[in-house]
Design an enzyme around this catalytic site. Sequence first.
Site, PDB file in Angstrom:
ATOM      1  N   ARG A 132       0.842  -1.218   0.000  1.00  8.42           N
ATOM      2  CA  ARG A 132       0.000   0.000   0.000  1.00  8.42           C
ATOM      3  C   ARG A 132       0.871   1.260   0.000  1.00  8.42           C
ATOM      4  O   ARG A 132       0.449   2.305  -0.489  1.00  8.42           O
ATOM      5  CB  ARG A 132      -0.934  -0.048   1.221  1.00  8.42           C
ATOM      6  CG  ARG A 132      -2.046   1.023   1.232  1.00  8.42           C
ATOM      7  CD  ARG A 132      -3.084   0.668   2.284  1.00  8.42           C
ATOM      8  NE  ARG A 132      -4.158   1.631   2.430  1.00  8.42           N
ATOM      9  CZ  ARG A 132      -4.238   2.545   3.408  1.00  8.42           C
ATOM     10  NH1 ARG A 132      -3.308   2.601   4.345  1.00  8.42           N
ATOM     11  NH2 ARG A 132      -5.272   3.370   3.464  1.00  8.42           N
ATOM     12  N   LEU A 144      -7.626   7.632  -0.467  1.00 12.16           N
ATOM     13  CA  LEU A 144      -7.622   6.160  -0.464  1.00 12.16           C
ATOM     14  C   LEU A 144      -8.294   5.735   0.837  1.00 12.16           C
ATOM     15  O   LEU A 144      -7.877   6.137   1.921  1.00 12.16           O
ATOM     16  CB  LEU A 144      -6.171   5.670  -0.535  1.00 12.16           C
ATOM     17  CG  LEU A 144      -5.877   4.186  -0.332  1.00 12.16           C
ATOM     18  CD1 LEU A 144      -6.765   3.306  -1.182  1.00 12.16           C
ATOM     19  CD2 LEU A 144      -4.425   3.908  -0.657  1.00 12.16           C
ATOM     20  N   SER A 145      -9.342   4.927   0.729  1.00 11.37           N
ATOM     21  CA  SER A 145     -10.108   4.519   1.912  1.00 11.37           C
ATOM     22  C   SER A 145      -9.250   3.752   2.904  1.00 11.37           C
ATOM     23  O   SER A 145      -8.216   3.189   2.547  1.00 11.37           O
ATOM     24  CB  SER A 145     -11.250   3.587   1.500  1.00 11.37           C
ATOM     25  OG  SER A 145     -12.105   4.229   0.615  1.00 11.37           O
ATOM     26  N   GLN A 146      -9.749   3.664   4.137  1.00 11.80           N
ATOM     27  CA  GLN A 146      -9.015   2.872   5.131  1.00 11.80           C
ATOM     28  C   GLN A 146      -9.053   1.396   4.705  1.00 11.80           C
ATOM     29  O   GLN A 146     -10.014   0.941   4.060  1.00 11.80           O
ATOM     30  CB  GLN A 146      -9.613   3.074   6.520  1.00 11.80           C
ATOM     31  CG  GLN A 146     -11.050   2.707   6.621  1.00 11.80           C
ATOM     32  CD  GLN A 146     -11.591   2.788   8.030  1.00 11.80           C
ATOM     33  OE1 GLN A 146     -12.771   2.971   8.212  1.00 11.80           O
ATOM     34  NE2 GLN A 146     -10.753   2.638   9.024  1.00 11.80           N
ATOM     35  N   ILE A 175     -12.274  -0.687   4.979  1.00 10.60           N
ATOM     36  CA  ILE A 175     -13.386  -0.535   4.041  1.00 10.60           C
ATOM     37  C   ILE A 175     -13.035  -1.159   2.681  1.00 10.60           C
ATOM     38  O   ILE A 175     -13.888  -1.741   2.009  1.00 10.60           O
ATOM     39  CB  ILE A 175     -13.890   0.930   3.961  1.00 10.60           C
ATOM     40  CG1 ILE A 175     -15.318   0.979   3.438  1.00 10.60           C
ATOM     41  CG2 ILE A 175     -13.008   1.845   3.177  1.00 10.60           C
ATOM     42  CD1 ILE A 175     -16.344   0.505   4.403  1.00 10.60           C
TER      43      ILE A 175
END
Length: 211
Positions: free
Chosen positions: A35, A61-63, A66
């Site tokens: 990531r 960028l979502s956690q 999620i």
Amino acid sequence: MSQAVITAAANLARKLAELGINNNKVLDVVSKTPRQHFIDMALAHKAFENTALPIGSGQTLSQPYIVAKMTELVLANSPKNVLEIGTGSGYQTAILAQLVDQVCTVERIKSLQVQARQKLKWLDLHNISFKYGDGWKGWSNRSPFDAILVTAAARSVPESLVHQLADGGQMIIPVGEDIQQLMRITRRGDQISSEIIEPVKFVPLVDGDLE
Ligand code: SAH
């Protein structure tokens, strides 16, 4: 990956399992996908924290929770081809591409698309088709899709995306403005049903001109 990164990735996978992600393939792919390459280098130390991070152009960028939750939902009907709306950094695309045969992904900000394409190529992921365009319209000549994943919040469920679902297909989509709910829209023949999964917070699925 360095030993520190491997440990951080394993800790994140454990945390996601505690939060209720129980698909081991998803946990495995989240812990193997770097990531840190999808975010600003200055934030690399936060890559395996369960937190949302900026990716430039005002997008997020979502956690990981999620991303993992939506991926787990997408995998429920064992899709072969998946349409993603909102390529962004390409991180969610990378996760999907390791779990299904073919991913089609649409983005409206050219600079994000260019960077995402490079990163995914560098990761040796070649089962991805990219489209620069308006996600509200989907990608009709590549449809029908077994699953559609929308990674920006729509004020209403886009009709054209529903039409691009295969029979038995499902769409996972955040819907709403100030208050958003993650929804699952399922198509069976001409029957369309919808369910609320949980509250979420996404950047908006923008209308109109491309950037
Ligand atoms: N899946 C991404 C999340 C990015 S945030 C990731 O893993 O990084 C949402 C993305 O949706 C942004 O890149 C934004 O530009 C894009 N987006 C918003 N409205 C859109 C639209 N109408 N069509 C295509 N992409 C859109």
